[in-house]
Design an enzyme around this catalytic site. Structure first.
Site, PDB file in Angstrom:
ATOM      1  N   TYR A 149     -30.808  22.445   4.586  1.00 29.21           N
ATOM      2  CA  TYR A 149     -30.000  23.490   3.953  1.00 29.21           C
ATOM      3  C   TYR A 149     -29.221  22.916   2.782  1.00 29.21           C
ATOM      4  CZ  TYR A 149     -26.461  27.077   3.221  1.00 29.21           C
ATOM      5  OH  TYR A 149     -25.661  28.032   2.655  1.00 29.21           O
ATOM      6  N   GLU A 167     -28.106  29.247  -3.138  1.00 34.93           N
ATOM      7  CA  GLU A 167     -28.458  28.766  -1.804  1.00 34.93           C
ATOM      8  C   GLU A 167     -29.958  28.490  -1.712  1.00 34.93           C
ATOM      9  OE1 GLU A 167     -28.596  31.466   1.679  1.00 34.93           O
ATOM     10  OE2 GLU A 167     -26.963  30.239   2.466  1.00 34.93           O
TER      11      GLU A 167
END
Ligand code: GDP
Ligand code: MN
Length: 397
Positions: A119, A207
């Site tokens: 992530y 993101e």
């Protein structure tokens, strides 16, 4: 302002960040050609909506198949079939709400072999007023869940704007993610690229979930979500052109056309207020007296009768609104103008719910008289708490 994954990946590609080759499809007839232009042997077919969690989502319609909004295919024709099944159907994910979102665009991508999913995000940290990196070895899943269960697996730090991005920032991320060899250098470069893109385009959020190590050992951005500062979009015509109005809340869209600051919320009391500070105070006091605001709405300092009418229409078009609180302090704004706007709006759209009006300031007596003479069923209030108590009482009974 948010954009689609395929648009975000085009920006990443322009800046030299590693992404897969892909084609966007708007109509079912285009799916076969688009898929055929990619090499295989693996194709990924991805629904494009402004919401995450597509992979674990499901479709409302049975003919879309029982898979989610991210599907793997072993041939170009299978990829085209999956694209056709999803186009025009309604995808429901934990971010869309129970109503889901219609899929009007599909992105078909060259599939990657995956070794690890990680992530990565950049965002504006309001506490430090700096851009922060957030990364975790726990990629591909909800970062909120990782944060709740295993916060120690998330690394987050901010970048000093005086120095900007430095290689040590990238190395810090690389080591936190357990990268080795050439991946460390790739990571240092990629983080620099992402930071530059973030600053260049006035982003609020970027993101990459997941950022992956491919089966060949290289870093790649497998998903991309970007949010831009709406107040800075005017500086970037290329970004403004990516706006997809069908993805936006229709009430927020209507409000932006009339230059009203409107944000839809989950509560039951519609608010019409002038000034952001007064709007915040109004929302707070509604909560204090036991209810929830259905929206934030600042009609601005110099609102016209037309603007007030439009604001009122937007509030009443929300089926969750069980009562309306108008709270205006007339400084630049005159209370009689507000009163006329309310009456014009009620004449046009009707009034199905209780309405409490609190006016104060310039021409307040005239404003109150206009409302009293109109014969409308309006509950008058004198100050902020009085107004909030009255609307909560009217709604809760
Ligand atoms: P999201 O569910 O909306 O976040 O969509 P993502 O783009 O993150 O895709 C969801 C999941 O699909 C990823 O976490 C991967 O596990 C899988 N996936 C996406 N693209 C590929 C690919 O190219 N190859 C493989 N093997 N899996 C993929
Ligand atoms: Mn994702």
């Amino acid at each position: 302002m948010n954009i689609h994954e395929y648009q975000a990946k085009a920006l990443l590609r322009d800046y030299g960040a590693p992404v897969s080759d892909g084609r966007v499809v708007l109509r079912a007839e285009e799916a076969k050609t688009a898929a055929g232009e990619l090499d295989g042997p693996l194709w990924v077919v991805k629904a494009q909506i402004h919401a995450g969690g597509r992979g674990k989502g499901h479709f409302k319609e049975a003919d879309a198949g029982d898979k989610g909004g991210v599907r793997l295919a072993r041939s170009a024709s299978e990829a085209a079939e999956e694209a056709k099944k999803m186009l025009g159907r309604t995808l429901i994910t934990h971010q869309t709400g129970p109503a889901g979102k219609q899929v009007n665009r599909i992105y078909i991508e060259d599939g990657s072999g995956i070794q690890t999913e990680m992530y990565l995000a950049l965002l504006v940290d309001r506490q430090s007023s700096r851009i922060s990196f957030v990364c975790s070895t726990e990629g591909g899943m909800d970062i909120e869940e990782v944060a709740a269960r295993t916060p120690e697996k998330i690394l987050s730090f901010s970048v000093d704007p005086a120095t900007g991005y430095q290689a040590f920032h990238g190395r810090r991320i690389a080591f936190a993610l357990g990268l080795t060899g050439q991946q460390v250098k790739q990571c240092v470069n990629l983080m620099g690229t992402l930071y530059k893109l973030f600053v260049d385009k006035d982003m609020e959020m970027l993101e990459i979930n997941p950022l992956i190590v491919t089966d060949k050992g290289d870093l790649k951005c497998l998903d991309a979500k970007m949010g831009f500062d709406g107040n800075a979009v005017y500086r970037h015509s290329d970004i403004a052109a990516l706006r997809d109005e069908t993805e936006e809340d229709p009430k927020e869209l209507a409000a932006s056309k009339y230059d009203l600051n409107y944000i839809a919320l989950d509560g039951e009391i519609g608010c019409m207020v002038n000034g952001a500070g007064l709007a915040m105070a109004t929302m707070d006091i509604i909560k204090l007296f036991g209810s929830e605001p259905a929206n934030f709405l600042d009609v601005g300092g110099g609102a016209t009768k037309e603007k007030v009418t439009e604001a009122f229409k937007i509030i009443t078009s929300d089926p969750n609104v069980k009562g309306i609180l108008v709270n205006i302090f007339g400084g630049i704004m005159r209370c009689d103008i507000i009163a006329e706007g309310i009456i014009a709006a009620v004449k046009e759209v009707g009034l199905q719910v209780p309405l409490v009006v609190r006016l104060e300031g310039t021409n307040v007596e005239l404003g109150k008289k206009i409302i009293a003479d109109s014969g409308l069923n309006v509950i008058a209030a004198d100050d902020l708490s009085d107004a909030a108590k009255k609307i909560v009482k009217a709604v809760k009974g």
